[in-house]
Design an enzyme around this catalytic site. Sequence first.
Site: not given
Ligand SMILES: Nc1ncnc2c1ncn2[C@@H]1O[C@H](COP(=O)(O)OP(=O)(O)OP(=O)(O)O)[C@@H](O)[C@H]1O
Length: 428
Positions: A31-34, A49, A142, A28-29
Site C-alpha cells: 500500500y505504500a512507498d517509503v 511513508k 500483520d 515499497s509495500g
Molecule cells: N520507519 C521506517 N524506517 C525505515 N524503513 C521503513 C520504515 N517504515 C517502513 N520501512 C520500509 O519500507 C518498506 C515498506 O513499508 P511497509 O511494510 O510499512 O509498507 P506496506 O505497504 O504497509 O507493506 P506491506 O506490504 O508489508 O503491508 C519496507 O521495506 C519497510 O521496511
Amino acid sequence: MDPPTKSWSIHTRPEITTKYEILELIGSGSYADVYRGRRTSDGITVALKEIHDHQSASREIDALRILRGSENVVFMHEFFWREDEDAVLVLEFLRTDLAAVIKEVSGAGEGEGFSVGEVKRWMKMIVSGVHCCHVNRIVHRDLKPQNFLVSDDGVLKLADFGQARILMESGFDASNHASSSQHPHDAISLSHYSNQIEFGNQEDDEEKISHDEYFRVLDELKIQSHTYDTDDKDTNTHDGNTSCLATCTTTDDDEDDYLWKNSLPYEGDEEGGNELGFLTSCVGTRWYRAPELLFGSTNYGLEVDLWSLGCVFAELFTLKPLFQGTTDIDQISRIISVLGDINEDVWHGCSKLPDYAAISFNKVENPIGLEGCMVNQLDDEVSFVRRLVCYDPARRATAMELLHEKYFCEEPLPVPVSQLRIPVTKNE
Ligand SMILES: Nc1ncnc2c1ncn2[C@@H]1O[C@H](COP(=O)(O)OP(=O)(O)OP(=O)(O)O)[C@@H](O)[C@H]1O
C-alpha cells in the site's frame, strides 16, 4: 465536476518538500512507498511513508497516534493528509528489521544462531511492542519479522499498522479478551473523527491535546455520529492468490462488494457476539496467519496476533519460518501435520468457522508436534511457543502473561540491547 486528481508523489507537495529533503526510495509495500528523508530544520533522518490506500492510512495514523511514546513501536513525528491526496507519514527512520537480523545470524556459520540471551532480548522487545498495542485495544493483524523494524542501536520497534483495528468498547479487558463481546459498530476508525478535530499538519496541534482529552472528544463525536460505520463493516473474503510473504491486499471495495453480494457470514453463531465487529479473514501474511483466519473467521480478536507471535518466536529459535504454506490450504495442512487434527475436542467452536466444513483433510495419525519442528531447542523454548501456537484462540497466552513469563527472569538472562548483532543492510 471532475474528481480531484490524486497526487502519487510526495515530490510535488510543497508542504512536505519545504520541511523535508527527500533522499531516496527505500522500500515499497502493498500500500505504500517509503522514502528516506532529512528534516531541514535539524538534519535528522526520517522515513516518509506515502500510503496510497485511504483505509490503510487511516488505520496506521490512528494506531500510531494512540501508541505514541511506546518504546517498542515506531514513532510518528507528524503526518500530512488532505482529502484529494495520499497520506504521508513522517516516521523515525529505522535501518533494518528482524527478518534481516535472522538472516544475518543464520548466515553466520555452521552451528551458529542466537544465544539464549539474545533471543530473550529480542522476544522481550517484541512482546513489549505487542503488549502496548493490546492494552490499547489495537490488534495489529500483520505481525511478521519484516514488520519489526530495528534501530542502529538495537531497539526493536513494531511498524506497519496498515491492517490494524482499534477496539472501542470501554469494558474491554485485554487479559480476558477471548470472552468479551462488542457490537460491530464499536470497531471504528479514529481518523474519521480525528479529522474533525485536527486536519492537515498534525504535529503542533497534537502536542496540545492530551490522550484523555483526545478520547473525550472522540467519544463525543462518536455519539454525534452514531450512524457511522454501517457501510464500513469488514467481511470475510478469500485470498487464494496472495503471496505467502506479502500482506494480504483485500481492499475496502472487495469487502463492500462481498457485503452487497452476501449476507453477513457467521453473524450470531457464537455466544457473546463479536469482539471487533465483522472483520475480514484476509489479513496478515500467510505464514503467520492464525488458523481461525485461514478458516474464514470474521469474528476474531487479539489472539490472531498471539498466533503470529508464536510463529515469529519459533523462527527466532530455529532461524526458519515455522509453517511455510504455498497456498491457504497448504498452510492449514502443514499446521495440521504438526499440531494434529482440528476438531471440537481440541478447539471448542471450530466447527462453526465459515470454511470448516468446506475443507476436509486426511486424518493425521502421528502429528510431529512443535518439538518435531524445533528439534534442537530446549523444552522451555518449545513450551513457550506452544503457549501461543495452539488451535483454540482462548488458550493462547496474552501479551501481558508473556511479559511476566519466568523464562525471561531465568539464567541466561536477556543480553543488553547493546550486545545484539545488528546487520548493516536490510533484506530486500
Ligand atoms: N520507519 C521506517 N524506517 C525505515 N524503513 C521503513 C520504515 N517504515 C517502513 N520501512 C520500509 O519500507 C518498506 C515498506 O513499508 P511497509 O511494510 O510499512 O509498507 P506496506 O505497504 O504497509 O507493506 P506491506 O506490504 O508489508 O503491508 C519496507 O521495506 C519497510 O521496511
